[in-house]
Design a protein around this motif. Structure first.
Motif, PDB file in Angstrom:
ATOM      1  N   PHE A 293       1.023  -0.941  -0.278  1.00  0.00           N
ATOM      2  CA  PHE A 293       0.076  -0.150  -0.096  1.00  0.00           C
ATOM      3  C   PHE A 293       0.845   1.494   0.246  1.00  0.00           C
ATOM      4  CE2 PHE A 293      -1.762  -3.532   1.982  1.00  0.00           C
ATOM      5  CZ  PHE A 293      -3.118  -3.444   1.248  1.00  0.00           C
ATOM      6  N   ILE A 294       0.269   2.480  -0.215  1.00  0.00           N
ATOM      7  CA  ILE A 294       1.484   3.673  -0.825  1.00  0.00           C
ATOM      8  C   ILE A 294       1.102   4.171   1.074  1.00  0.00           C
ATOM      9  CG2 ILE A 294       1.061   5.651  -1.191  1.00  0.00           C
ATOM     10  CD1 ILE A 294       1.481   4.299  -3.887  1.00  0.00           C
ATOM     11  N   GLY A 295       2.265   4.793   1.211  1.00  0.00           N
ATOM     12  CA  GLY A 295       2.746   5.454   2.067  1.00  0.00           C
ATOM     13  C   GLY A 295       3.262   7.081   2.122  1.00  0.00           C
ATOM     14  N   ARG A 296       4.174   7.225   2.358  1.00  0.00           N
ATOM     15  CA  ARG A 296       4.846   8.950   2.602  1.00  0.00           C
ATOM     16  C   ARG A 296       5.632   9.050   1.244  1.00  0.00           C
ATOM     17  NH1 ARG A 296       5.408   8.260   7.735  1.00  0.00           N
ATOM     18  NH2 ARG A 296       7.256   7.257   7.783  1.00  0.00           N
ATOM     19  N   VAL A 297       5.036  10.266   0.993  1.00  0.00           N
ATOM     20  CA  VAL A 297       6.319  10.224  -0.700  1.00  0.00           C
ATOM     21  C   VAL A 297       6.600  11.644  -0.831  1.00  0.00           C
ATOM     22  CG1 VAL A 297       5.610  10.613  -3.341  1.00  0.00           C
ATOM     23  CG2 VAL A 297       3.813   9.199  -2.082  1.00  0.00           C
ATOM     24  N   SER A 298       7.545  11.657  -1.289  1.00  0.00           N
ATOM     25  CA  SER A 298       8.964  13.399  -1.105  1.00  0.00           C
ATOM     26  C   SER A 298       9.773  13.157  -2.669  1.00  0.00           C
ATOM     27  CB  SER A 298       9.360  13.061   0.271  1.00  0.00           C
ATOM     28  OG  SER A 298      10.836  12.100   0.559  1.00  0.00           O
ATOM     29  N   PHE A 299       9.492  14.094  -2.365  1.00  0.00           N
ATOM     30  CA  PHE A 299      10.659  14.881  -3.587  1.00  0.00           C
ATOM     31  C   PHE A 299      12.238  15.199  -3.156  1.00  0.00           C
ATOM     32  CE2 PHE A 299       6.295  14.858  -4.420  1.00  0.00           C
ATOM     33  CZ  PHE A 299       5.903  13.894  -6.090  1.00  0.00           C
ATOM     34  N   VAL A 300      13.217  15.149  -3.843  1.00  0.00           N
ATOM     35  CA  VAL A 300      14.875  15.657  -3.676  1.00  0.00           C
ATOM     36  C   VAL A 300      15.200  15.934  -4.664  1.00  0.00           C
ATOM     37  CG1 VAL A 300      15.117  14.687  -1.561  1.00  0.00           C
ATOM     38  CG2 VAL A 300      15.948  13.652  -3.157  1.00  0.00           C
ATOM     39  N   GLY A 301      15.497  16.759  -4.689  1.00  0.00           N
ATOM     40  CA  GLY A 301      16.370  16.872  -6.343  1.00  0.00           C
ATOM     41  C   GLY A 301      16.073  17.829  -7.015  1.00  0.00           C
ATOM     42  N   ASN A 302      14.514  18.445  -6.823  1.00  0.00           N
ATOM     43  CA  ASN A 302      13.861  18.765  -7.742  1.00  0.00           C
ATOM     44  C   ASN A 302      14.613  20.391  -7.702  1.00  0.00           C
ATOM     45  OD1 ASN A 302      12.704  18.321  -5.682  1.00  0.00           O
ATOM     46  ND2 ASN A 302      10.733  19.764  -6.076  1.00  0.00           N
ATOM     47  N   LYS A 303      14.508  21.753  -8.991  1.00  0.00           N
ATOM     48  CA  LYS A 303      14.314  22.740  -8.874  1.00  0.00           C
ATOM     49  C   LYS A 303      13.501  23.701  -9.982  1.00  0.00           C
ATOM     50  CE  LYS A 303      19.888  22.614  -7.358  1.00  0.00           C
ATOM     51  NZ  LYS A 303      21.147  23.002  -7.835  1.00  0.00           N
ATOM     52  N   VAL A 304      13.226  22.751 -11.009  1.00  0.00           N
ATOM     53  CA  VAL A 304      12.545  23.360 -12.027  1.00  0.00           C
ATOM     54  C   VAL A 304      11.001  23.097 -11.527  1.00  0.00           C
ATOM     55  CG1 VAL A 304      12.045  23.158 -14.419  1.00  0.00           C
ATOM     56  CG2 VAL A 304      14.460  23.040 -13.615  1.00  0.00           C
ATOM     57  N   LEU A 305      10.926  22.019 -10.929  1.00  0.00           N
ATOM     58  CA  LEU A 305       8.998  22.125 -11.504  1.00  0.00           C
ATOM     59  C   LEU A 305       8.974  22.385  -9.222  1.00  0.00           C
ATOM     60  CD1 LEU A 305       8.336  19.202 -13.704  1.00  0.00           C
ATOM     61  CD2 LEU A 305       7.867  22.170 -13.111  1.00  0.00           C
ATOM     62  N   PRO A 306       8.508  23.020  -8.441  1.00  0.00           N
ATOM     63  CA  PRO A 306       8.604  22.603  -7.352  1.00  0.00           C
ATOM     64  C   PRO A 306       7.601  21.405  -6.455  1.00  0.00           C
ATOM     65  CG  PRO A 306       7.016  24.193  -8.087  1.00  0.00           C
ATOM     66  CD  PRO A 306       7.586  23.634  -9.281  1.00  0.00           C
TER      67      PRO A 306
END
Length: 778
Positions: A293-306
């Motif tokens: 099942f889906i848990g927490r989602v995060s993003f790292v390294g993105n600068k162009v798209l917030p």
């Protein structure tokens, strides 16, 4: 093979050498006919005056063999006066004049050539025999048949000499029969039953009594892989991210009767199609794994798209099944977004962490990379068309950001020109090493650039006629359109000059001027007209254009036997002075024979007293054409056309301006202009001021220049006093077939149509019609 040759050479040369080193006195080449001696000597590193060296000669043979122009190479060493004479005896490969296929019943010769071309295999005539290419051709043929369900096809080749080392190459194809799937079983599945999983395979089904309609029981590796992909997506949708499908266990049994086997042997001798009853039994091993099942989602390294943008695109809620298919779609969507910003080396790594309860936390590690620009743009194949004409349709100037969506639209805009076909070649996109730059090479083929026609013929409206014309969509290679034509016949005399400049002063604004003079005889009146028109077009967006223009037309209609009706009053030099404008959205991939895209147009014409004429009216028009993908390359074609006009200042729309439909461009199967309201007093067609036509087609592109269509048409016309789709003059319907040929000598397709009316018209026999014309479809 090369090792054996080297061994033979070694023995020959070894036996010829004395203990001391020998010097090459002379090098001779024998057996060559088309290949010059000088060309052969240029590739031989052994030289006269040097010591005779076995290794060098061996390398010389390899270099000559790599040219792929010789079928045999031998080296002899003879005694000379002052050393050794080295003789290179070569046998040139024959020239293949033509190709022939035997035994190909399931795939016709032209279709087979197209399929081979799709696989990058081109049969080159008048070229030297290439053994590696023969192997490629045979493998490609087998692959083509496997995709169609023929799993045991064999291909043999043979040469037929036509003299002077020239041959014809024949491929004999033993097709065999299609293999039908009779049983599908699964091993290892615990969560879902076999019955449930069989439904999810979709295109691959077990044989049953109506399989001959859907052909879902025909096995091919491509169809099986698609079925397994559907099966995986089903498991992914429910959170089984670790689903594993192993190699299937396949057993094929031959149930062909002994009597049929004997017939097959005789049919094979005559290269006829054989019949076999081949039945396949498939067992598919599965390891389902756990449900996540889906848990927490995060993003790292993105600068162009917030993060806010990425979270908005993320559609999976926490606690829902871990849908790997949706996650892959998300990654693809974000990748395309970055590519459209010029980040061609963008990567997105998915990092997962599993915690209690089979919950998966996701972290997307983004590496945006550098933003690439277009460094150099080149075109190949445009021998007549100037580079400037093609470059101006390319939406990315050199030095600008290379956006993938703009690149795709550029390719479509170039193909929409109609005289430079780029569909047969993939564009070459190459990154410049060490720099954030891209080089692009677009290759195409010029077609229908200039057309000069003199001839005659017969059409439904014109009767017998003579015609002469010159037309081009690429005048002097500048992309300008010019047409000069003259037609004279039993019912029509027509002269026309038209010129279009698509780019004014290097801006995407067009200018068109048209001068015409015509005289036509219809069923119950004649019409003479002369005049001119000019218009300007403005590109608002990539595919949206706005045009505005002026039309000046003088019409003369002599008296008619029906002139007791006000519509048929004689007219002398009646002037229509009008302003017209249109808004058009067009993404069709070809101007004449499109296979995908859509086109919508809204037009308005106004002829008021302010413009100085005496035929006061306004006209509103709507056109909508959409091509919908269907099975493989086939598609549905939906076209709707509607027009409405109304007289102004008490003006009655004259007979020659009223709407009549029927014929090749409206409702096929009915005679030209025979669908229209009837005057109750005279029982004659009087035309209408409202018109509606709808066309539905199923189109099958048989080859690159040929299409076959099944159509269903409907349309109607109504007068000022009638409402749209009134019961009295209801829609007329037809159905039929159409074949379209895009011949190189014509810029527009040649059309052969058979249409059958479904509704009766008073006084007209209800029967099928065969029609022939040259022109666009809608």
């Amino acid at each position: 093979m090369l090792k054996i040759r080297n061994l033979v050479i070694f023995l020959v040369v070894f036996c010829s050498l004395t203990v001391r080193a020998e010097v090459i006195e002379k090098i001779k080449v024998v057996g060559n006919v088309r290949i010059s001696t000088q060309s052969i000597l240029f590739r031989i590193h052994s030289e006269e005056g040097q010591e005779l060296d076995l290794d060098t000669i061996s390398q010389d043979i390899k270099r000559l063999w790599d040219l792929k122009v010789f079928s045999d190479i031998k080296v002899d060493v003879e005694d000379g006066k002052n050393g050794k004479i080295v003789i290179f005896a070569v046998k040139e490969r024959p020239i293949v004049k033509d190709y022939e296929f035997l035994g190909n019943h399931a795939v016709g010769p032209n279709a087979l050539l197209d399929k081979l071309k799709e696989k990058g295999v081109v049969l080159r005539k008048n070229s030297q025999l290439d053994y590696e290419e023969i192997a490629r051709i045979k493998k490609a043929i087998i692959d083509i048949y496997k995709e169609k369900g023929y799993q045991y096809t064999k291909v043999e080749h043979a040469y037929t000499s036509v003299g002077n080392n020239i041959i014809n190459l024949t491929f004999t194809i033993y097709e065999g029969s299609k293999v039908h799937v009779y049983k599908i079983d699964f091993e290892g599945n615990k969560v879902y039953s076999d019955r449930k999983l069989k439904k999810k395979l979709k295109k691959l089904k077990e044989h049953w009594m109506f399989s001959w309609i859907s052909a879902t029981d025909i096995y091919s590796e491509k169809k099986y892989n698609e079925a397994i992909e559907n099966l995986k997506k089903f498991y992914w949708k429910h959170g089984y991210k670790d689903i594993y499908v192993g190699e299937p266990k396949i057993e094929v049994k031959d149930f062909t009767s002994e009597k049929q086997k004997k017939k097959n042997k005789e049919r094979l001798k005559e290269h006829k199609k054989i019949k076999q009853d081949l039945r396949m039994y498939i067992t598919i091993p599965i390891h389902e794994g756990k449900q996540y099942f889906i848990g927490r989602v995060s993003f790292v390294g993105n600068k162009v798209l917030p993060d806010t943008y990425l979270v908005k695109k993320w559609e999976l809620e926490e606690g829902k099944p871990y849908n790997l298919d949706k996650i892959n779609e998300f990654v693809k969507d974000i990748s395309e977004t970055y590519n459209n910003f010029g980040y061609l080396q963008f990567t997105m790594e998915k990092i997962t962490k599993i915690r209690d309860g089979n919950i998966v936390d996701l972290t997307f590690k983004i590496n945006e990379g550098k933003r690439f620009v277009l460094h150099r743009l080149e075109f190949k194949g445009n021998d007549v068309t100037r580079d400037k004409v093609l470059r101006r349709e390319f939406l990315i100037p050199e030095g600008s950001v290379f956006r993938i969506d703009a690149f795709k639209n550029s390719m479509l805009k170039i193909n929409q020109l109609g005289f430079f076909d780029i569909t047969q070649h993939e564009p070459h996109i190459k990154l410049v090493p060490g720099e954030n730059k891209v080089n692009v090479v677009v290759e195409g083929e010029e077609s229908g650039v200039n057309e000069l026609n003199f001839g005659g013929g017969y059409s439904e409206f014109s009767g017998f006629f003579l015609q002469g014309s010159y037309s081009t969509r690429n005048f002097l290679g500048r992309g300008e359109q010019l047409s000069v034509s003259a037609t004279t016949g039993a019912r029509i005399t027509y002269y026309n000059i038209m010129f279009t400049e698509p780019w004014i002063f290097d801006y995407p604004h067009s200018f068109t001027v048209n001068i015409f003079n015509s005289e036509s005889e219809y069923y119950n009146f004649s019409r003479k007209a002369s005049g001119f028109s000019f218009s300007f077009g403005f590109r608002l967006t990539t595919f949206l254009t706005y045009s505005i223009g002026y039309k000046y037309e003088l019409v003369d209609v002599p008296g008619s036997s029906l002139q007791q009706n006000s519509i048929f009053k004689p007219i002398s030099n009646r002037l229509t002075s009008s302003i017209f404008q249109a808004l058009t959205y067009n993404t069709l991939n070809h101007p004449f024979m499109p296979t995908e895209g859509q086109k919508y147009s809204l037009s308005f014409e106004y002829a008021g007293w302010q413009l100085g004429g005496d035929n006061f009216k306004y006209t509103i028009g709507l056109k909508a054409l959409k091509l919908i993908p269907a099975y493989k390359k086939s598609f549905f074609d939906v076209n709707i056309t509607a027009y409405y006009q109304k007289g102004l200042e008490g003006n009655v729309i004259p007979y020659y301006d009223r709407y009549f439909i029927g014929g090749t461009n409206t409702v096929r199967g009915y005679d030209y202009r025979r669908i229209a309201p009837v005057d109750p007093d005279t029982n004659q067609l009087i035309g209408g001021t409202k018109m509606f036509v709808a066309n539905l087609e199923y189109v099958i592109p048989v080859e690159n220049r040929f299409q076959f269509a099944v159509f269903y048409d409907m349309g109607g016309v109504w007068t000022e006093d009638m409402g749209w789709f009134s019961n009295e003059y209801s829609l007329k319907r037809s159905w039929g077939f159409e074949a379209r040929f895009n011949l190189p000598v014509f810029q527009m397709p040649m059309r052969v149509i058979y249409g059958f009316p479904l509704d009766e018209i008073p006084g007209v026999e209800k029967k099928g019609n065969i029609e022939f014309t040259i022109g666009t479809i809608f």
